[in-house]
Design an enzyme around this catalytic site. Sequence first.
Site, PDB file in Angstrom:
ATOM      1  N   SER A  96     -20.460  13.727-136.703  1.00 19.85           N
ATOM      2  CA  SER A  96     -19.065  13.664-136.262  1.00 19.85           C
ATOM      3  C   SER A  96     -18.512  12.254-136.384  1.00 19.85           C
ATOM      4  O   SER A  96     -19.246  11.264-136.346  1.00 19.85           O
ATOM      5  CB  SER A  96     -18.938  14.110-134.806  1.00 19.85           C
ATOM      6  OG  SER A  96     -19.489  15.392-134.620  1.00 19.85           O
TER       7      SER A  96
HETATM    8  N1  SAH Z   1     -24.025  16.246-132.969  1.00 21.10           N
HETATM    9  C1  SAH Z   1     -24.338  16.024-134.373  1.00 21.10           C
HETATM   10  C2  SAH Z   1     -23.322  16.597-135.332  1.00 21.10           C
HETATM   11  C3  SAH Z   1     -23.480  18.024-135.397  1.00 21.10           C
HETATM   12  S1  SAH Z   1     -22.785  18.983-136.701  1.00 21.10           S
HETATM   13  C4  SAH Z   1     -24.530  14.545-134.670  1.00 21.10           C
HETATM   14  O1  SAH Z   1     -24.322  13.716-133.778  1.00 21.10           O
HETATM   15  O2  SAH Z   1     -24.921  14.224-135.806  1.00 21.10           O
HETATM   16  C5  SAH Z   1     -23.140  20.545-135.949  1.00 21.10           C
HETATM   17  C6  SAH Z   1     -24.599  20.922-135.883  1.00 21.10           C
HETATM   18  O3  SAH Z   1     -24.688  22.191-135.228  1.00 21.10           O
HETATM   19  C7  SAH Z   1     -25.261  21.096-137.254  1.00 21.10           C
HETATM   20  O4  SAH Z   1     -26.384  20.284-137.343  1.00 21.10           O
HETATM   21  C8  SAH Z   1     -25.627  22.588-137.274  1.00 21.10           C
HETATM   22  O5  SAH Z   1     -26.818  22.848-137.996  1.00 21.10           O
HETATM   23  C9  SAH Z   1     -25.772  22.904-135.800  1.00 21.10           C
HETATM   24  N2  SAH Z   1     -25.628  24.323-135.449  1.00 21.10           N
HETATM   25  C10 SAH Z   1     -24.767  25.251-135.939  1.00 21.10           C
HETATM   26  N3  SAH Z   1     -24.950  26.453-135.357  1.00 21.10           N
HETATM   27  C11 SAH Z   1     -25.959  26.290-134.449  1.00 21.10           C
HETATM   28  C12 SAH Z   1     -26.622  27.160-133.528  1.00 21.10           C
HETATM   29  N4  SAH Z   1     -26.299  28.450-133.408  1.00 21.10           N
HETATM   30  N5  SAH Z   1     -27.607  26.635-132.766  1.00 21.10           N
HETATM   31  C13 SAH Z   1     -27.969  25.326-132.855  1.00 21.10           C
HETATM   32  N6  SAH Z   1     -27.380  24.453-133.708  1.00 21.10           N
HETATM   33  C14 SAH Z   1     -26.387  24.929-134.500  1.00 21.10           C
END
Ligand code: SAH
Length: 217
Positions: free
Chosen positions: A65
């Site tokens: 993000s």
């Molecule tokens: N917080 C992260 C950015 C996340 S992007 C950072 O600081 O880098 C969103 C993330 O959510 C991705 O890595 C994706 O794989 C994960 N995601 C999507 N659906 C999910 C689910 N059902 N359970 C766990 N993680 C999930």
Amino acid sequence: MSQDTAKHQGQRNHLIDELRSKGITNESVLAAMNRVPRHVFLDSSFEQYAYQDVAFPIRADQTISQPYTVAFQSQALGLERGSKVLEIGTGSGYQAAVLDEMGFKVYSIERQKELFDFSKNLLLNLRYKITQKFGDGYKGMPSYAPFDGILITAAAPEVPMSLIHQLNPEGVLLMPLGGADDDQIMKRITFNKDGTLKEESLGNFRFVPMLKNVNTK
Ligand code: SAH
């Protein structure tokens, strides 16, 4: 892992000034983000841009993000040091590191094995004490519940009630609500003592989708 240098610290100081100018006021958030070396969470080809206020691609077609979004979500939780916080979507691990630096007890779930492995290794190397799980975020972490805050870093079309039930009374769930192809609305849902929910809208954001029915153990 690349070193954290005085040059990186200088760039972080500028980023913090920029976040202040964009309206982030919580000193605990700003101090935490001034300590976390964002450049080590990114692919080395983006290292020189790591302290610009932009999102970047990470492995498995996901994104780290934008710093403003990380700051906004961390601030909007409105929690005190020592609170228990569950993050859904560990991704690179950057947001989890910021929450740890804010003095929270942090738990985080990721469904992409590649990202789970990458972030686990990195967060351990950086000496962050985060309880990480490889699995489906919709299931939460019932064995560690209840939480004071749950922060979802992917967009979902509805509020996951499974996660609301893992909150303490007066706990908050913060999430971008909406479909994958639109802007989403950042929602803060408070689980009131009487069991009712309070819902607040905090502005428009854009996130990768939170995926359903995933095959993880
Ligand atoms: N917080 C992260 C950015 C996340 S992007 C950072 O600081 O880098 C969103 C993330 O959510 C991705 O890595 C994706 O794989 C994960 N995601 C999507 N659906 C999910 C689910 N059902 N359970 C766990 N993680 C999930």
